[in-house]
Design a protein around this motif. Structure first.
Motif, PDB file in Angstrom:
ATOM      1  N   ALA A 178      24.265  63.690   8.848  1.00 26.28           N
ATOM      2  CA  ALA A 178      23.573  64.421   9.893  1.00 26.28           C
ATOM      3  C   ALA A 178      22.065  64.165   9.830  1.00 26.28           C
ATOM      4  N   GLN A 179      21.519  64.094   8.596  1.00 28.29           N
ATOM      5  CA  GLN A 179      20.076  63.885   8.462  1.00 28.29           C
ATOM      6  C   GLN A 179      19.650  62.522   8.987  1.00 28.29           C
ATOM      7  N   ARG A 180      20.438  61.488   8.717  1.00 26.49           N
ATOM      8  CA  ARG A 180      20.040  60.162   9.180  1.00 26.49           C
ATOM      9  C   ARG A 180      20.106  60.075  10.695  1.00 26.49           C
ATOM     10  N   HIS A 181      21.068  60.784  11.294  1.00 29.52           N
ATOM     11  CA  HIS A 181      21.143  60.810  12.753  1.00 29.52           C
ATOM     12  C   HIS A 181      19.908  61.507  13.332  1.00 29.52           C
ATOM     13  N   GLU A 182      19.499  62.608  12.726  1.00 30.89           N
ATOM     14  CA  GLU A 182      18.312  63.333  13.185  1.00 30.89           C
ATOM     15  C   GLU A 182      17.060  62.473  13.041  1.00 30.89           C
ATOM     16  N   HIS A 183      16.956  61.732  11.947  1.00 29.07           N
ATOM     17  CA  HIS A 183      15.788  60.870  11.745  1.00 29.07           C
ATOM     18  C   HIS A 183      15.734  59.772  12.812  1.00 29.07           C
ATOM     19  N   LYS A 184      16.887  59.157  13.082  1.00 34.17           N
ATOM     20  CA  LYS A 184      16.956  58.119  14.110  1.00 34.17           C
ATOM     21  C   LYS A 184      16.598  58.706  15.471  1.00 34.17           C
ATOM     22  N   GLU A 185      17.108  59.890  15.780  1.00 35.61           N
ATOM     23  CA  GLU A 185      16.814  60.547  17.059  1.00 35.61           C
ATOM     24  C   GLU A 185      15.319  60.851  17.186  1.00 35.61           C
ATOM     25  N   ARG A 186      14.705  61.267  16.096  1.00 35.02           N
ATOM     26  CA  ARG A 186      13.272  61.559  16.112  1.00 35.02           C
ATOM     27  C   ARG A 186      12.467  60.298  16.454  1.00 35.02           C
ATOM     28  N   LEU A 187      12.790  59.195  15.787  1.00 35.96           N
ATOM     29  CA  LEU A 187      12.106  57.927  16.071  1.00 35.96           C
ATOM     30  C   LEU A 187      12.328  57.516  17.526  1.00 35.96           C
ATOM     31  N   TRP A 188      13.573  57.654  17.992  1.00 33.71           N
ATOM     32  CA  TRP A 188      13.971  57.289  19.347  1.00 33.71           C
ATOM     33  C   TRP A 188      13.218  58.113  20.386  1.00 33.71           C
ATOM     34  N   ARG A 189      13.090  59.413  20.141  1.00 30.77           N
ATOM     35  CA  ARG A 189      12.390  60.292  21.099  1.00 30.77           C
ATOM     36  C   ARG A 189      10.901  59.969  21.174  1.00 30.77           C
ATOM     37  N   ILE A 190      10.299  59.691  20.048  1.00 29.51           N
ATOM     38  CA  ILE A 190       8.874  59.323  20.056  1.00 29.51           C
ATOM     39  C   ILE A 190       8.692  58.055  20.891  1.00 29.51           C
ATOM     40  N   ALA A 191       9.556  57.064  20.668  1.00 32.07           N
ATOM     41  CA  ALA A 191       9.486  55.826  21.454  1.00 32.07           C
ATOM     42  C   ALA A 191       9.654  56.111  22.933  1.00 32.07           C
ATOM     43  N   GLY A 192      10.604  56.977  23.268  1.00 33.09           N
ATOM     44  CA  GLY A 192      10.878  57.304  24.664  1.00 33.09           C
ATOM     45  C   GLY A 192       9.699  57.939  25.373  1.00 33.09           C
ATOM     46  N   VAL A 193       8.944  58.744  24.647  1.00 35.74           N
ATOM     47  CA  VAL A 193       7.752  59.361  25.247  1.00 35.74           C
ATOM     48  C   VAL A 193       6.736  58.284  25.611  1.00 35.74           C
ATOM     49  N   PHE A 194       6.464  57.376  24.679  1.00 32.05           N
ATOM     50  CA  PHE A 194       5.530  56.284  24.970  1.00 32.05           C
ATOM     51  C   PHE A 194       6.046  55.415  26.113  1.00 32.05           C
ATOM     52  N   HIS A 195       7.338  55.128  26.080  1.00 32.09           N
ATOM     53  CA  HIS A 195       7.938  54.297  27.123  1.00 32.09           C
ATOM     54  C   HIS A 195       7.818  54.970  28.480  1.00 32.09           C
ATOM     55  N   GLY A 196       8.039  56.262  28.512  1.00 31.39           N
ATOM     56  CA  GLY A 196       7.939  57.012  29.754  1.00 31.39           C
ATOM     57  C   GLY A 196       6.565  56.949  30.392  1.00 31.39           C
ATOM     58  N   TYR A 197       5.552  56.773  29.573  1.00 28.71           N
ATOM     59  CA  TYR A 197       4.185  56.649  30.072  1.00 28.71           C
ATOM     60  C   TYR A 197       3.737  55.190  30.182  1.00 28.71           C
ATOM     61  N   ASN A 198       4.699  54.275  30.101  1.00 29.01           N
ATOM     62  CA  ASN A 198       4.413  52.835  30.190  1.00 29.01           C
ATOM     63  C   ASN A 198       3.406  52.377  29.143  1.00 29.01           C
ATOM     64  N   ASP A 199       3.402  53.018  28.003  1.00 28.29           N
ATOM     65  CA  ASP A 199       2.557  52.630  26.879  1.00 28.29           C
ATOM     66  C   ASP A 199       3.449  51.794  25.951  1.00 28.29           C
ATOM     67  N   PHE A 200       3.561  50.505  26.298  1.00 31.35           N
ATOM     68  CA  PHE A 200       4.619  49.669  25.736  1.00 31.35           C
ATOM     69  C   PHE A 200       4.443  49.307  24.266  1.00 31.35           C
ATOM     70  N   GLU A 201       3.218  49.094  23.826  1.00 33.71           N
ATOM     71  CA  GLU A 201       3.025  48.678  22.436  1.00 33.71           C
ATOM     72  C   GLU A 201       3.535  49.721  21.440  1.00 33.71           C
ATOM     73  N   PRO A 202       3.108  50.990  21.554  1.00 33.22           N
ATOM     74  CA  PRO A 202       3.670  51.969  20.608  1.00 33.22           C
ATOM     75  C   PRO A 202       5.152  52.255  20.874  1.00 33.22           C
ATOM     76  N   ALA A 203       5.588  52.148  22.115  1.00 33.54           N
ATOM     77  CA  ALA A 203       7.019  52.339  22.400  1.00 33.54           C
ATOM     78  C   ALA A 203       7.844  51.303  21.651  1.00 33.54           C
ATOM     79  N   LEU A 204       7.413  50.050  21.713  1.00 36.33           N
ATOM     80  CA  LEU A 204       8.124  48.990  20.985  1.00 36.33           C
ATOM     81  C   LEU A 204       8.134  49.267  19.485  1.00 36.33           C
ATOM     82  N   GLU A 205       6.988  49.669  18.971  1.00 36.83           N
ATOM     83  CA  GLU A 205       6.878  49.942  17.539  1.00 36.83           C
ATOM     84  C   GLU A 205       7.896  51.013  17.110  1.00 36.83           C
ATOM     85  N   TRP A 206       7.976  52.106  17.867  1.00 33.46           N
ATOM     86  CA  TRP A 206       8.877  53.197  17.504  1.00 33.46           C
ATOM     87  C   TRP A 206      10.332  52.846  17.765  1.00 33.46           C
ATOM     88  N   TYR A 207      10.616  52.158  18.876  1.00 31.31           N
ATOM     89  CA  TYR A 207      11.998  51.725  19.127  1.00 31.31           C
ATOM     90  C   TYR A 207      12.475  50.794  18.017  1.00 31.31           C
TER      91      TYR A 207
END
Length: 141
Positions: free
Chosen positions: A1-30
């Protein structure tokens, strides 16, 4: 469960950057999320979603070879998991064809997906289907 939560956290951070078309940090987090999930060695739906998301950014940046490779990987997983007729598989195949043709498809939608509490913005700048679907989780918005 913890590893799934960690992956989801990384994924959500990337999604926020992606949503704002801030591609460099989105790529880094994805890519962090993908590398973390790949440690567990399973080509699953999450890997397919992550490679698809990363590919759409590379497609937006006209880095066609990288985008195509990631889209092929995502498509192979989707075909194995869902079959060729699934909406997610068809969308991935269409985006791969656009990358093969080196085409950007644009629309003006800024809808935000609320499904699965994923916090991902619809990939409005690159998808025909974005007006009706969140391409990251393939649910109606």
């Amino acid at each position: 469960a913890q590893r799934h939560e960690h992956k989801e956290r990384l994924w959500r951070i990337a999604g926020v950057f992606h949503g704002y078309n801030d591609f460099e940090p989105a790529l880094e987090w994805y890519e962090k999320a993908l590398a973390y999930w790949e440690q567990f060695g399973q080509e699953d739906e999450d890997i397919s979603l992550m490679t698809f998301a990363i590919a759409t950014i590379y497609k937006m940046l006209s880095q066609w070879e990288t985008a195509r490779g990631l889209l092929r990987r995502s498509l192979m997983i989707k075909q194995r998991l869902f079959g060729a007729e699934h909406a997610s598989t068809k969308l991935c195949a269409r985006v791969l064809q656009e990358a093969n043709d080196e085409v950007h498809v644009r629309c003006s939608s800024r809808k935000v997906c609320a499904c699965r509490a994923c916090l991902h913005a619809c990939m409005h700048a690159c998808m025909r289907a974005c007006v009706r679907l969140c391409v990251l989780c393939i649910y109606d918005v």
